[in-house]
Motif scaffolding. Structure first.
Motif, PDB file in Angstrom:
ATOM      1  N   GLU A 181      14.839 -12.519  -0.315  1.00 30.30           N
ATOM      2  CA  GLU A 181      15.905 -13.517  -0.235  1.00 30.30           C
ATOM      3  C   GLU A 181      15.493 -14.798  -0.934  1.00 30.30           C
ATOM      4  O   GLU A 181      16.256 -15.370  -1.731  1.00 30.30           O
ATOM      5  N   ALA A 182      14.285 -15.257  -0.670  1.00 32.37           N
ATOM      6  CA  ALA A 182      13.795 -16.482  -1.312  1.00 32.37           C
ATOM      7  C   ALA A 182      13.680 -16.300  -2.816  1.00 32.37           C
ATOM      8  O   ALA A 182      14.019 -17.206  -3.599  1.00 32.37           O
ATOM      9  N   GLU A 183      13.205 -15.127  -3.246  1.00 27.25           N
ATOM     10  CA  GLU A 183      13.038 -14.870  -4.677  1.00 27.25           C
ATOM     11  C   GLU A 183      14.382 -14.837  -5.380  1.00 27.25           C
ATOM     12  O   GLU A 183      14.521 -15.285  -6.519  1.00 27.25           O
ATOM     13  N   ARG A 184      15.410 -14.322  -4.708  1.00 28.25           N
ATOM     14  CA  ARG A 184      16.751 -14.231  -5.305  1.00 28.25           C
ATOM     15  C   ARG A 184      17.459 -15.582  -5.355  1.00 28.25           C
ATOM     16  O   ARG A 184      18.172 -15.881  -6.311  1.00 28.25           O
ATOM     17  N   LEU A 185      17.276 -16.393  -4.310  1.00 23.06           N
ATOM     18  CA  LEU A 185      18.119 -17.569  -4.139  1.00 23.06           C
ATOM     19  C   LEU A 185      17.483 -18.881  -4.580  1.00 23.06           C
ATOM     20  O   LEU A 185      18.193 -19.798  -5.005  1.00 23.06           O
ATOM     21  N   CYS A 186      16.163 -18.993  -4.466  1.00 20.83           N
ATOM     22  CA  CYS A 186      15.528 -20.310  -4.581  1.00 20.83           C
ATOM     23  C   CYS A 186      15.116 -20.657  -6.012  1.00 20.83           C
ATOM     24  O   CYS A 186      14.565 -19.830  -6.734  1.00 20.83           O
ATOM     25  N   ASP A 187      15.372 -21.908  -6.377  1.00 17.69           N
ATOM     26  CA  ASP A 187      14.876 -22.437  -7.645  1.00 17.69           C
ATOM     27  C   ASP A 187      13.407 -22.823  -7.505  1.00 17.69           C
ATOM     28  O   ASP A 187      12.616 -22.625  -8.436  1.00 17.69           O
ATOM     29  N   ASP A 188      13.055 -23.381  -6.355  1.00 19.24           N
ATOM     30  CA  ASP A 188      11.676 -23.772  -6.061  1.00 19.24           C
ATOM     31  C   ASP A 188      11.383 -23.441  -4.610  1.00 19.24           C
ATOM     32  O   ASP A 188      12.286 -23.441  -3.764  1.00 19.24           O
ATOM     33  N   VAL A 189      10.107 -23.160  -4.326  1.00 19.67           N
ATOM     34  CA  VAL A 189       9.690 -22.890  -2.955  1.00 19.67           C
ATOM     35  C   VAL A 189       8.351 -23.571  -2.696  1.00 19.67           C
ATOM     36  O   VAL A 189       7.608 -23.882  -3.633  1.00 19.67           O
ATOM     37  N   ILE A 190       8.088 -23.795  -1.423  1.00 17.40           N
ATOM     38  CA  ILE A 190       6.736 -24.147  -1.002  1.00 17.40           C
ATOM     39  C   ILE A 190       6.319 -23.151   0.065  1.00 17.40           C
ATOM     40  O   ILE A 190       7.157 -22.638   0.822  1.00 17.40           O
ATOM     41  N   VAL A 191       5.027 -22.844   0.103  1.00 18.00           N
ATOM     42  CA  VAL A 191       4.466 -21.980   1.140  1.00 18.00           C
ATOM     43  C   VAL A 191       3.524 -22.840   1.969  1.00 18.00           C
ATOM     44  O   VAL A 191       2.624 -23.488   1.425  1.00 18.00           O
ATOM     45  N   ILE A 192       3.761 -22.881   3.280  1.00 19.24           N
ATOM     46  CA  ILE A 192       2.907 -23.665   4.159  1.00 19.24           C
ATOM     47  C   ILE A 192       2.310 -22.769   5.235  1.00 19.24           C
ATOM     48  O   ILE A 192       2.859 -21.710   5.562  1.00 19.24           O
ATOM     49  N   ASP A 193       1.169 -23.162   5.765  1.00 22.97           N
ATOM     50  CA  ASP A 193       0.540 -22.466   6.884  1.00 22.97           C
ATOM     51  C   ASP A 193      -0.335 -23.468   7.617  1.00 22.97           C
ATOM     52  O   ASP A 193      -0.976 -24.319   6.990  1.00 22.97           O
ATOM     53  N   GLU A 194      -0.325 -23.375   8.940  1.00 24.23           N
ATOM     54  CA  GLU A 194      -1.070 -24.298   9.789  1.00 24.23           C
ATOM     55  C   GLU A 194      -0.740 -25.745   9.431  1.00 24.23           C
ATOM     56  O   GLU A 194      -1.601 -26.618   9.458  1.00 24.23           O
ATOM     57  N   GLY A 195       0.526 -25.980   9.067  1.00 22.64           N
ATOM     58  CA  GLY A 195       1.005 -27.331   8.791  1.00 22.64           C
ATOM     59  C   GLY A 195       0.627 -27.901   7.457  1.00 22.64           C
ATOM     60  O   GLY A 195       0.936 -29.057   7.167  1.00 22.64           O
ATOM     61  N   SER A 196      -0.049 -27.116   6.608  1.00 23.54           N
ATOM     62  CA  SER A 196      -0.508 -27.625   5.315  1.00 23.54           C
ATOM     63  C   SER A 196       0.135 -26.858   4.174  1.00 23.54           C
ATOM     64  O   SER A 196       0.477 -25.676   4.302  1.00 23.54           O
ATOM     65  N   LEU A 197       0.258 -27.536   3.051  1.00 30.87           N
ATOM     66  CA  LEU A 197       0.841 -26.927   1.859  1.00 30.87           C
ATOM     67  C   LEU A 197      -0.173 -26.008   1.189  1.00 30.87           C
ATOM     68  O   LEU A 197      -1.305 -26.394   0.910  1.00 30.87           O
TER      69      LEU A 197
END
Length: 286
Positions: A181-197
């Motif tokens: 879904e993100a790959e189809r719809l998003c122009d840009d994304v961020i991936v976060i984990d444990e509150g950090s980028l």
């Protein structure tokens, strides 16, 4: 306990921006701060160029929200749910009389306008929740896992509506656990984990940066495969009875798969999901 730390990103107008991360990564906290529902302990947070602490009411007037769980009022009909929500924004009744039929047509619920919420399917409720988020004609649309639990037909319809919203000039902030879904719809994304980028960029940029071009998925008794004998530039990941081999040489992977007897092999291009799993790991989260 720190929920989000040193998280910095900008969302371009009239684009779809994806906020991705496993459970407990800090996505909900980030959304709550963006919507003025949770205070921040430091840093700068601006929406439409206004500090959220000083322009919360004005920002809310220009924002639409689709929450994770449908919270439609069961005591009202489909049309009444939209009208009541519009009253929260003090919209002119004449404006609402014109806008509501248009929104119901858009989400294909016009024939159900006078039906109670209890008679709607899950997909219908999700479409109505999206229509409700558009009642105030927002500039920013926040979609928190909008297609969770929907069948493929309903999911594709929501995707089509999101594309339509973007073409109409709206800015969309999307959280989802569906990487397709993100790959189809998003122009840009961020991936976060444990509150950090962990990473940011377009889906194609992240795939190119963090993953090889092709993947061979192998299922079966993968312990028989001598991983140490594979080419040094092939990267492997094991998960139960599955082995994933990542490489930039598609033909070599194809040839290798033909040597495997009694195992299921799937040869495919790398996807955003591969990037997500490489960055956040394959271990289950709560």
């Amino acid at each position: 306990m720190v929920a989000v730390v040193d998280l910095s990103f900008d969302i371009q107008p009239q684009s779809c921006f994806g906020l991705l991360g496993p459970n407990g990564a800090g996505k909900t906290t980030t959304l709550r701060m963006l919507l003025g529902q949770s205070p921040r302990s430091g840093g700068v947070l601006e929406v439409f160029g206004q500090d959220i602490n000083h322009g919360r009411r004005a920002i809310r007037q220009r924002t639409g929200v689709v929450p994770q769980a449908d919270n439609l009022d069961p005591d009202f009909t489909v049309r009444e749910n939209l009208a009541m929500y519009g009253s929260y924004f003090r919209l002119d009744p004449k404006v609402m009389d014109e806008r509501i039929p248009t929104l119901l047509d858009m989400v294909e619920l016009a024939p159900r306008a006078n039906d109670r919420i209890s008679t709607l399917s899950g997909g219908m409720k999700r479409r109505l929740t999206l229509a409700r988020a558009l009642v105030n004609d927002p500039q920013l649309l926040v979609l928190d896992e909008p297609t969770t639990g929907l069948d493929p037909q309903a999911r594709h319809m929501i995707w089509s509506l999101i594309h339509q919203m973007k073409r109409s000039g709206k800015t969309i902030l999307l959280t989802t656990h569906y990487m397709e879904e993100a790959e189809r719809l998003c122009d840009d994304v961020i991936v976060i984990d444990e509150g950090s980028l962990l990473a940011k960029g377009s889906p194609s940029e992240l795939i190119e940066t963090f993953c090889e071009s092709t993947v061979l998925e192998i299922r079966g008794d993968v312990k028989e495969i001598r991983i140490q004998s594979l080419p040094a530039n092939w990267r492997t990941e094991e998960a139960g009875e599955s082995l994933y081999i990542y490489a930039d040489d598609s033909q070599a992977l194809e040839d290798f798969s033909k040597e495997l007897i009694g195992m299921f092999c799937l040869h495919r291009r790398a996807m955003l999901e591969d990037v997500f799993l490489r960055l956040t790991g394959r271990a289950l989260r709560g």
